[in-house]
Design a protein around this motif. Sequence first.
Motif, PDB file in Angstrom:
ATOM      1  N   LEU A   1      23.382  10.582   3.396  1.00 36.62           N
ATOM      2  CA  LEU A   1      22.504   9.433   3.127  1.00 36.62           C
ATOM      3  C   LEU A   1      21.275   9.552   4.020  1.00 36.62           C
ATOM      4  O   LEU A   1      21.385   9.515   5.249  1.00 36.62           O
ATOM      5  N   VAL A   2      20.138   9.683   3.387  1.00 36.80           N
ATOM      6  CA  VAL A   2      18.927  10.039   4.129  1.00 36.80           C
ATOM      7  C   VAL A   2      17.901   8.914   4.085  1.00 36.80           C
ATOM      8  O   VAL A   2      17.531   8.441   3.010  1.00 36.80           O
ATOM      9  N   SER A   3      17.458   8.476   5.248  1.00 38.47           N
ATOM     10  CA  SER A   3      16.342   7.525   5.330  1.00 38.47           C
ATOM     11  C   SER A   3      15.107   8.298   5.754  1.00 38.47           C
ATOM     12  O   SER A   3      15.055   8.837   6.871  1.00 38.47           O
ATOM     13  N   LEU A   4      14.150   8.355   4.868  1.00 34.19           N
ATOM     14  CA  LEU A   4      12.958   9.173   5.147  1.00 34.19           C
ATOM     15  C   LEU A   4      11.949   8.399   5.981  1.00 34.19           C
ATOM     16  O   LEU A   4      11.767   7.192   5.783  1.00 34.19           O
ATOM     17  N   PRO A   5      11.270   9.085   6.909  1.00 34.96           N
ATOM     18  CA  PRO A   5      10.279   8.376   7.735  1.00 34.96           C
ATOM     19  C   PRO A   5       9.123   7.857   6.879  1.00 34.96           C
ATOM     20  O   PRO A   5       8.639   8.551   5.994  1.00 34.96           O
ATOM     21  N   MET A   6       8.722   6.629   7.152  1.00 35.06           N
ATOM     22  CA  MET A   6       7.671   5.983   6.344  1.00 35.06           C
ATOM     23  C   MET A   6       6.414   5.702   7.158  1.00 35.06           C
ATOM     24  O   MET A   6       5.504   5.040   6.675  1.00 35.06           O
ATOM     25  N   VAL A   7       6.376   6.175   8.413  1.00 31.24           N
ATOM     26  CA  VAL A   7       5.231   5.866   9.270  1.00 31.24           C
ATOM     27  C   VAL A   7       3.951   6.424   8.653  1.00 31.24           C
ATOM     28  O   VAL A   7       2.906   5.782   8.633  1.00 31.24           O
ATOM     29  N   ASP A   8       4.050   7.619   8.113  1.00 25.83           N
ATOM     30  CA  ASP A   8       2.896   8.268   7.498  1.00 25.83           C
ATOM     31  C   ASP A   8       3.279   8.577   6.050  1.00 25.83           C
ATOM     32  O   ASP A   8       4.135   9.416   5.774  1.00 25.83           O
ATOM     33  N   ALA A   9       2.620   7.864   5.115  1.00 33.87           N
ATOM     34  CA  ALA A   9       2.992   7.976   3.695  1.00 33.87           C
ATOM     35  C   ALA A   9       2.856   9.412   3.183  1.00 33.87           C
ATOM     36  O   ALA A   9       3.626   9.856   2.328  1.00 33.87           O
ATOM     37  N   LYS A  10       1.881  10.137   3.727  1.00 32.33           N
ATOM     38  CA  LYS A  10       1.663  11.508   3.229  1.00 32.33           C
ATOM     39  C   LYS A  10       2.747  12.445   3.731  1.00 32.33           C
ATOM     40  O   LYS A  10       3.190  13.345   3.022  1.00 32.33           O
ATOM     41  N   GLU A  11       3.147  12.217   4.963  1.00 33.42           N
ATOM     42  CA  GLU A  11       4.251  13.023   5.507  1.00 33.42           C
ATOM     43  C   GLU A  11       5.521  12.741   4.690  1.00 33.42           C
ATOM     44  O   GLU A  11       6.248  13.667   4.299  1.00 33.42           O
TER      45      GLU A  11
ATOM     46  N   ALA B   1       0.830  -1.215   0.000  1.00 36.91           N
ATOM     47  CA  ALA B   1       0.000   0.000   0.000  1.00 36.91           C
ATOM     48  C   ALA B   1       0.853   1.249   0.000  1.00 36.91           C
ATOM     49  O   ALA B   1       0.378   2.341  -0.217  1.00 36.91           O
ATOM     50  N   GLN B   2       2.153   1.087   0.268  1.00 38.95           N
ATOM     51  CA  GLN B   2       3.042   2.254   0.214  1.00 38.95           C
ATOM     52  C   GLN B   2       4.473   1.849  -0.110  1.00 38.95           C
ATOM     53  O   GLN B   2       4.894   0.733   0.156  1.00 38.95           O
ATOM     54  N   GLY B   3       5.182   2.770  -0.723  1.00 37.76           N
ATOM     55  CA  GLY B   3       6.571   2.497  -1.121  1.00 37.76           C
ATOM     56  C   GLY B   3       6.598   2.079  -2.567  1.00 37.76           C
ATOM     57  O   GLY B   3       5.982   1.087  -2.958  1.00 37.76           O
ATOM     58  N   GLY B   4       7.269   2.856  -3.384  1.00 41.53           N
ATOM     59  CA  GLY B   4       7.375   2.512  -4.803  1.00 41.53           C
ATOM     60  C   GLY B   4       6.279   3.159  -5.630  1.00 41.53           C
ATOM     61  O   GLY B   4       5.295   3.706  -5.108  1.00 41.53           O
ATOM     62  N   GLY B   5       6.481   3.070  -6.951  1.00 37.34           N
ATOM     63  CA  GLY B   5       5.664   3.815  -7.880  1.00 37.34           C
ATOM     64  C   GLY B   5       4.214   3.347  -7.997  1.00 37.34           C
ATOM     65  O   GLY B   5       3.315   4.160  -8.224  1.00 37.34           O
ATOM     66  N   VAL B   6       3.980   2.040  -7.848  1.00 34.85           N
ATOM     67  CA  VAL B   6       2.626   1.527  -8.083  1.00 34.85           C
ATOM     68  C   VAL B   6       1.660   2.059  -7.023  1.00 34.85           C
ATOM     69  O   VAL B   6       0.597   2.621  -7.345  1.00 34.85           O
ATOM     70  N   ALA B   7       2.078   1.934  -5.777  1.00 39.10           N
ATOM     71  CA  ALA B   7       1.238   2.424  -4.690  1.00 39.10           C
ATOM     72  C   ALA B   7       1.046   3.939  -4.828  1.00 39.10           C
ATOM     73  O   ALA B   7      -0.051   4.474  -4.607  1.00 39.10           O
ATOM     74  N   GLU B   8       2.103   4.592  -5.213  1.00 39.06           N
ATOM     75  CA  GLU B   8       2.076   6.047  -5.388  1.00 39.06           C
ATOM     76  C   GLU B   8       0.969   6.458  -6.372  1.00 39.06           C
ATOM     77  O   GLU B   8       0.249   7.424  -6.154  1.00 39.06           O
TER      78      GLU B   8
END
Length: 481
Positions: free
Chosen positions: A353-363, A52-59
Motif C-alpha cells: 500500500l503506497v502513499s505517494l508524496p504530494m509536496v511537489d505535484a510534478k514529482e 490545484a492538485q489531486g484528481g483528474g480535473v487539476a491534472e
Amino acid sequence: MPHLTEVSLMSLPLRRFASLLDEEQIHHAEEVAAAAARRLAGRTWWHVNSTAQGGGVAEMLHPLLGYVRGLGINTRWLVISGKPEFFSITKRLHHLLHGMPGDGGPLDDSERETYEAVMTANLDELMAVVKPGDIVQLHDPQTAGLAPALTRHGAIVLWRSHIGADAANEHTDRGWEFLAPYLGENVAATVFSREAYVPDCCQPDQTMIIPPSIDPFSPKNQEMDEATVRAILVHAGLVEGPQGPGEPLFNDTDGSPQRVNRQADIVHHGPSPGWETPLVVQISRWDPLKDPIGVMQGFADLLHRDELDEVELLLAGPNVSGVSDDPEGATTYDKVVEAWRQLPHATRGRVHLVSLPMVDAKENAAIVNALQRHAAVIVQKSLREGFGLTVTEAMWKGRPVVGSNIGGIQDQIENGVHGLLIDDPTDLHAFGEALREVLTDPERAAQLGDAARQRVEDEYLGVTHLLRWAEVLERIDTRGS
Ligand code: UDP
C-alpha cells in the motif's frame, strides 16, 4: 484570509504536437485557435475549481490552460476554498451524482446555507476580478453555486461536470435537485464527459459532450526510458535496488530538468518488489468508489486459486494529507490498511500500500509515470467512474488495462481490443480471471497495450480536447454577443 488562490500557469506551444500529429492537423488546430483568440479578444477566460492538485480535473487543467495561454488567449485559473463542512457536502453530492448513496447525510436547508455561504465568500473576491463579458468556466459541484451571481454580473458562465452516472436513480435525482437552481438559465452552457451523464435540468441544446484528455508531454505522460523508470522507482522505494545506471530525472512541463527527491510511504511487510517482479497496479485517490479493498480481495482470491508465483499487487494513491477537497481520503485509506491486515499472511506479503508524496505535484506525476510504465497490468476496478484518466494514462504507455465496464472506461476501451473490461465490477472472480489472462499471455498483453496506445493518440490527446473547447466557445460567444 483570502478565499481564492490563483494557480500559476505556463505558456505551452501547440507546436509540440508536431512530433505526434501531421502538419495538416497542427495547421488546422492553429487556425481554429486563432479564430477563438480573435473571438475572445479583450476578455479573460477564467477557470474555477476547488483544487490545484489531486484528481483528474487539476491534472487536465494545468497543461490545457498552458496551451490556451500559449495561443495568446488570456486564461486564468482560480481555486475556491471552503470549510470542512462544505467539502463534506460536496463529497456527498459527488457520490450522489455518481448514483451512489455516499454517507447518506441530508441535503436540506442547512446544507444549502453552508454551501451558499462558501459561494458568497468566494464570490466577493471573484467579482472583483471578473469583468462583464468574461468567460467563466466553473468545474464540478463545488463551484456550481457561483453561476447565478456571475451571470447577473454579466459574465458568460459555463459549468463543466466531470462526473455523472450511467443511469439516473434516486441518488442522482437528489444530487441534481440540489444543483438545479444554480444551472438552467444561470449558465450559458453545460459540458459533460458523456451523453448519459446529462441530467434533465440541463437542456440538450445548451449542453456539449467533451471527453477528457491527457498531455503526452507532461511529467505524468512524457516518454521515459527503462533506466530512468527503474531509478525513479528505486529512489522512491517502490522497487528494491540496485538503482542501475539511470538517474531519477524527468522534464518539467516547460522542458527543464527535475529530479525525484522524495520517497513514498509504504505499508507492507517484507521488502518492496524486485525489479523483475510483475506488478498489478491500481493508482487512485483513496476513495471507496475506486474499490481498493475489492482490488486487494480479488487479487488475494486469484493467488489462492492459481499458480501465479511471482506477481505482486501495488495499490498507490496520494498521501492522504495532500488532497484538500477530498475529506474521505484518510478514512478510506485507514480502511484499506485494516483490510490489508486481515489478509492471510502469505498474501499480505505480496500486497503493498503506497502513499505517494504530494509536496511537489510534478514529482508525484513522475513517480506515477514510472509506476504505470513498469506495471505488468494496470487496474481500474472502480464501482463508479466519471472518465478514468488513470486508464487513459496507462493506455498511452502501452500497458494492458483491466477496468470496470462503466462510466468513461467503457468509452476508452473496447473489451478485448484496447484492454479487458469486467461487466460487473463487484465480480471478483471475473476480475481475477482478466488479470490472469494478461499476466500469463505476454503476447496478448502486448497486443492490447499497442491498440490502447493508438486509441489514445486518436481520441484523447489535449489537442483534440482544445478543438472541442473551441466549438463550445464558438457557440456561447454567439449567445453572449
Ligand atoms: N493521481 C496522481 N497521484 C496519485 C493518485 C492519482 O497523480 O497518487 C492522478 C492520476 O494519475 C490521474 C488523476 O489523479 O491523473 C485521477 O484521475 P481519474 O480521472 O482517474 O479519477 P478522479 O480522481 O478524477 O476520480
